[in-house]
Scaffold this motif. Structure first.
Motif, PDB file in Angstrom:
ATOM      1  N   PHE A  67     -13.617  24.308  15.580  1.00 39.89           N
ATOM      2  CA  PHE A  67     -12.959  23.802  14.377  1.00 39.89           C
ATOM      3  C   PHE A  67     -14.017  23.401  13.355  1.00 39.89           C
ATOM      4  CE2 PHE A  67     -13.232  20.518  17.634  1.00 39.89           C
ATOM      5  CZ  PHE A  67     -13.921  19.507  16.993  1.00 39.89           C
ATOM      6  N   ASP A  68     -13.570  23.074  12.167  1.00 33.96           N
ATOM      7  CA  ASP A  68     -14.477  22.688  11.082  1.00 33.96           C
ATOM      8  C   ASP A  68     -14.312  21.205  10.765  1.00 33.96           C
ATOM      9  OD1 ASP A  68     -15.391  25.292  10.819  1.00 33.96           O
ATOM     10  OD2 ASP A  68     -13.902  25.807   9.294  1.00 33.96           O
ATOM     11  N   ILE A  69     -15.418  20.602  10.343  1.00 31.80           N
ATOM     12  CA  ILE A  69     -15.376  19.245   9.813  1.00 31.80           C
ATOM     13  C   ILE A  69     -16.021  19.279   8.432  1.00 31.80           C
ATOM     14  CG2 ILE A  69     -15.426  18.130  12.076  1.00 31.80           C
ATOM     15  CD1 ILE A  69     -18.409  17.546  11.605  1.00 31.80           C
ATOM     16  N   PRO A  70     -15.626  18.379   7.549  1.00 32.83           N
ATOM     17  CA  PRO A  70     -16.193  18.396   6.196  1.00 32.83           C
ATOM     18  C   PRO A  70     -17.672  18.018   6.201  1.00 32.83           C
ATOM     19  CG  PRO A  70     -14.798  16.469   6.508  1.00 32.83           C
ATOM     20  CD  PRO A  70     -14.600  17.329   7.710  1.00 32.83           C
ATOM     21  N   GLY A  71     -18.446  18.738   5.398  1.00 32.21           N
ATOM     22  CA  GLY A  71     -19.863  18.430   5.230  1.00 32.21           C
ATOM     23  C   GLY A  71     -20.154  18.024   3.796  1.00 32.21           C
ATOM     24  N   LYS A  72     -21.402  17.745   3.505  1.00 28.55           N
ATOM     25  CA  LYS A  72     -21.783  17.303   2.162  1.00 28.55           C
ATOM     26  C   LYS A  72     -21.550  18.402   1.137  1.00 28.55           C
ATOM     27  CE  LYS A  72     -25.629  15.292  -0.435  1.00 28.55           C
ATOM     28  NZ  LYS A  72     -27.048  14.832  -0.387  1.00 28.55           N
ATOM     29  N   ASP A  73     -21.940  19.630   1.470  1.00 25.27           N
ATOM     30  CA  ASP A  73     -21.782  20.753   0.543  1.00 25.27           C
ATOM     31  C   ASP A  73     -20.629  21.674   0.939  1.00 25.27           C
ATOM     32  OD1 ASP A  73     -24.007  19.912  -0.962  1.00 25.27           O
ATOM     33  OD2 ASP A  73     -25.363  20.872   0.475  1.00 25.27           O
ATOM     34  N   ASN A  74     -20.452  21.909   2.228  1.00 28.92           N
ATOM     35  CA  ASN A  74     -19.362  22.760   2.704  1.00 28.92           C
ATOM     36  C   ASN A  74     -19.008  22.362   4.136  1.00 28.92           C
ATOM     37  OD1 ASN A  74     -21.503  23.960   4.239  1.00 28.92           O
ATOM     38  ND2 ASN A  74     -21.936  25.294   2.491  1.00 28.92           N
ATOM     39  N   ASN A  75     -17.977  22.997   4.651  1.00 33.22           N
ATOM     40  CA  ASN A  75     -17.542  22.666   6.007  1.00 33.22           C
ATOM     41  C   ASN A  75     -18.579  23.096   7.039  1.00 33.22           C
ATOM     42  OD1 ASN A  75     -15.169  21.596   5.043  1.00 33.22           O
ATOM     43  ND2 ASN A  75     -13.965  23.449   5.417  1.00 33.22           N
ATOM     44  N   LYS A  76     -18.595  22.369   8.144  1.00 32.79           N
ATOM     45  CA  LYS A  76     -19.496  22.685   9.247  1.00 32.79           C
ATOM     46  C   LYS A  76     -18.661  23.065  10.470  1.00 32.79           C
ATOM     47  CE  LYS A  76     -23.052  19.412   7.686  1.00 32.79           C
ATOM     48  NZ  LYS A  76     -24.072  20.435   7.348  1.00 32.79           N
ATOM     49  N   GLN A  77     -19.092  24.120  11.152  1.00 33.95           N
ATOM     50  CA  GLN A  77     -18.364  24.563  12.336  1.00 33.95           C
ATOM     51  C   GLN A  77     -18.792  23.770  13.564  1.00 33.95           C
ATOM     52  OE1 GLN A  77     -19.201  28.182  14.746  1.00 33.95           O
ATOM     53  NE2 GLN A  77     -17.260  28.948  13.922  1.00 33.95           N
ATOM     54  N   VAL A  78     -17.809  23.282  14.295  1.00 33.21           N
ATOM     55  CA  VAL A  78     -18.056  22.515  15.515  1.00 33.21           C
ATOM     56  C   VAL A  78     -17.514  23.296  16.706  1.00 33.21           C
ATOM     57  CG1 VAL A  78     -17.589  20.372  16.764  1.00 33.21           C
ATOM     58  CG2 VAL A  78     -17.900  20.330  14.281  1.00 33.21           C
ATOM     59  N   ILE A  79     -18.308  23.374  17.761  1.00 35.65           N
ATOM     60  CA  ILE A  79     -17.860  23.972  19.022  1.00 35.65           C
ATOM     61  C   ILE A  79     -17.980  22.913  20.106  1.00 35.65           C
ATOM     62  CG2 ILE A  79     -18.258  25.754  20.757  1.00 35.65           C
ATOM     63  CD1 ILE A  79     -19.417  27.523  18.608  1.00 35.65           C
ATOM     64  N   VAL A  80     -16.861  22.600  20.724  1.00 34.11           N
ATOM     65  CA  VAL A  80     -16.817  21.610  21.798  1.00 34.11           C
ATOM     66  C   VAL A  80     -16.471  22.333  23.089  1.00 34.11           C
ATOM     67  CG1 VAL A  80     -15.706  19.526  22.664  1.00 34.11           C
ATOM     68  CG2 VAL A  80     -16.118  19.783  20.208  1.00 34.11           C
ATOM     69  N   GLU A  81     -17.299  22.150  24.107  1.00 31.23           N
ATOM     70  CA  GLU A  81     -17.084  22.812  25.395  1.00 31.23           C
ATOM     71  C   GLU A  81     -17.163  21.793  26.519  1.00 31.23           C
ATOM     72  OE1 GLU A  81     -20.247  25.704  25.301  1.00 31.23           O
ATOM     73  OE2 GLU A  81     -18.858  27.295  24.727  1.00 31.23           O
ATOM     74  N   GLY A  82     -16.325  21.989  27.524  1.00 32.53           N
ATOM     75  CA  GLY A  82     -16.363  21.091  28.664  1.00 32.53           C
ATOM     76  C   GLY A  82     -15.525  21.611  29.806  1.00 32.53           C
ATOM     77  N   SER A  83     -15.866  21.212  31.012  1.00 31.34           N
ATOM     78  CA  SER A  83     -15.089  21.591  32.190  1.00 31.34           C
ATOM     79  C   SER A  83     -14.740  20.367  33.025  1.00 31.34           C
ATOM     80  CB  SER A  83     -15.879  22.585  33.053  1.00 31.34           C
ATOM     81  OG  SER A  83     -17.134  22.042  33.414  1.00 31.34           O
ATOM     82  N   GLY A  84     -14.918  19.208  32.443  1.00 33.53           N
ATOM     83  CA  GLY A  84     -14.623  17.962  33.147  1.00 33.53           C
ATOM     84  C   GLY A  84     -14.404  16.850  32.149  1.00 33.53           C
ATOM     85  N   GLU A  85     -14.994  15.688  32.406  1.00 33.93           N
ATOM     86  CA  GLU A  85     -14.820  14.544  31.515  1.00 33.93           C
ATOM     87  C   GLU A  85     -15.870  14.498  30.415  1.00 33.93           C
ATOM     88  OE1 GLU A  85     -14.802  11.096  33.946  1.00 33.93           O
ATOM     89  OE2 GLU A  85     -12.916  11.583  34.952  1.00 33.93           O
ATOM     90  N   CYS A  86     -16.894  15.339  30.515  1.00 30.66           N
ATOM     91  CA  CYS A  86     -17.980  15.339  29.534  1.00 30.66           C
ATOM     92  C   CYS A  86     -17.951  16.637  28.734  1.00 30.66           C
ATOM     93  CB  CYS A  86     -19.320  15.184  30.251  1.00 30.66           C
ATOM     94  SG  CYS A  86     -20.705  14.858  29.143  1.00 30.66           S
ATOM     95  N   TYR A  87     -18.170  16.527  27.421  1.00 34.12           N
ATOM     96  CA  TYR A  87     -18.103  17.682  26.535  1.00 34.12           C
ATOM     97  C   TYR A  87     -19.422  17.846  25.784  1.00 34.12           C
ATOM     98  CZ  TYR A  87     -13.049  17.501  27.275  1.00 34.12           C
ATOM     99  OH  TYR A  87     -11.801  17.496  27.845  1.00 34.12           O
TER     100      TYR A  87
END
Length: 207
Positions: A67-87
């Motif tokens: 997903f994307d989050i807002p950045g100072k100049d443009n959106n930044k792409q975030v990738i979150v991965e996990g297979s348990g309680e930690c990502y």
């Protein structure tokens, strides 16, 4: 054709073969070559289809969200991965660190990584909505790397752009079977699957 005519035809063929042995061998070899070539191409096409189909299978053993989050100049792409309680978290392809929910602190997201702390609030806010209809693109893009872009057309219509090299029919077949299993909301949603610059599309309805 009578039995006599059949015998005469056989004799003529035998005589032609005896008079033209090289032509007969060449013709037989050509016919065999064409047959083997057709069988080889058919096998290759079947192998290519099976290989393409296997590449469409989502990796359901690993949670992955994009997903994307807002950045100072443009959106930044975030990738979150996990297979348990930690990502693990990547921002525009760069690894920022890991995060987890603190059970003793109201399930708030925590991290020990300084690079991640700066973005933790925005990432946690976006991540918490991943299981709603509005957050569904994060699950789709995380599950299917063939998806390069999503765009909301209406509140109930999401356009999904897949990569140029992806087989449209194979991909939509898998997506039609699996997409409903990835939802955690009850609202209706239409997915418009297409390639960039291509007018052809397919609609997959959810709920």
């Amino acid at each position: 054709m009578t039995t006599k005519d059949k015998k005469n035809s056989v004799r003529l063929i035998q005589k032609w073969v005896s008079d033209h042995p090289f032509a007969f061998v060449l013709g037989a070899a050509t016919g065999l070559g064409l047959t083997l070539g057709i069988l080889y191409l058919a096998k290759r096409r079947k192998f290519a289809f099976n290989k393409t189909a296997s590449q469409m299978l989502p990796n359901l053993n690993m949670e992955r969200y994009v997903f994307d989050i807002p950045g100072k100049d443009n959106n930044k792409q975030v990738i979150v991965e996990g297979s348990g309680e930690c990502y693990s978290v990547k921002l525009n392809g760069k690894f920022l660190g890991t995060m987890w929910q603190d059970q003793e602190n109201g399930m708030q997201w925590q991290t020990h990584d300084k690079d991640l702390q700066h973005y933790l609030a925005d990432i946690a806010a976006a991540f918490s909505g991943a299981f709603s209809r509005n957050g569904y693109p994060a699950i789709l893009k995380g599950t299917y790397p063939q998806i390069i872009q999503t765009e909301w057309k209406t509140d109930e219509t999401l356009e999904v752009i897949i990569s140029e090299e992806t087989e449209m029919e194979v991909f939509t077949t898998f997506l039609e079977d699996e997409a409903p299993n990835l939802v955690d909301f009850e609202e209706h949603l239409d997915l418009i699957i297409k390639k960039a610059g291509n007018p052809y599309f397919k609609i997959i309805g959810i709920n």
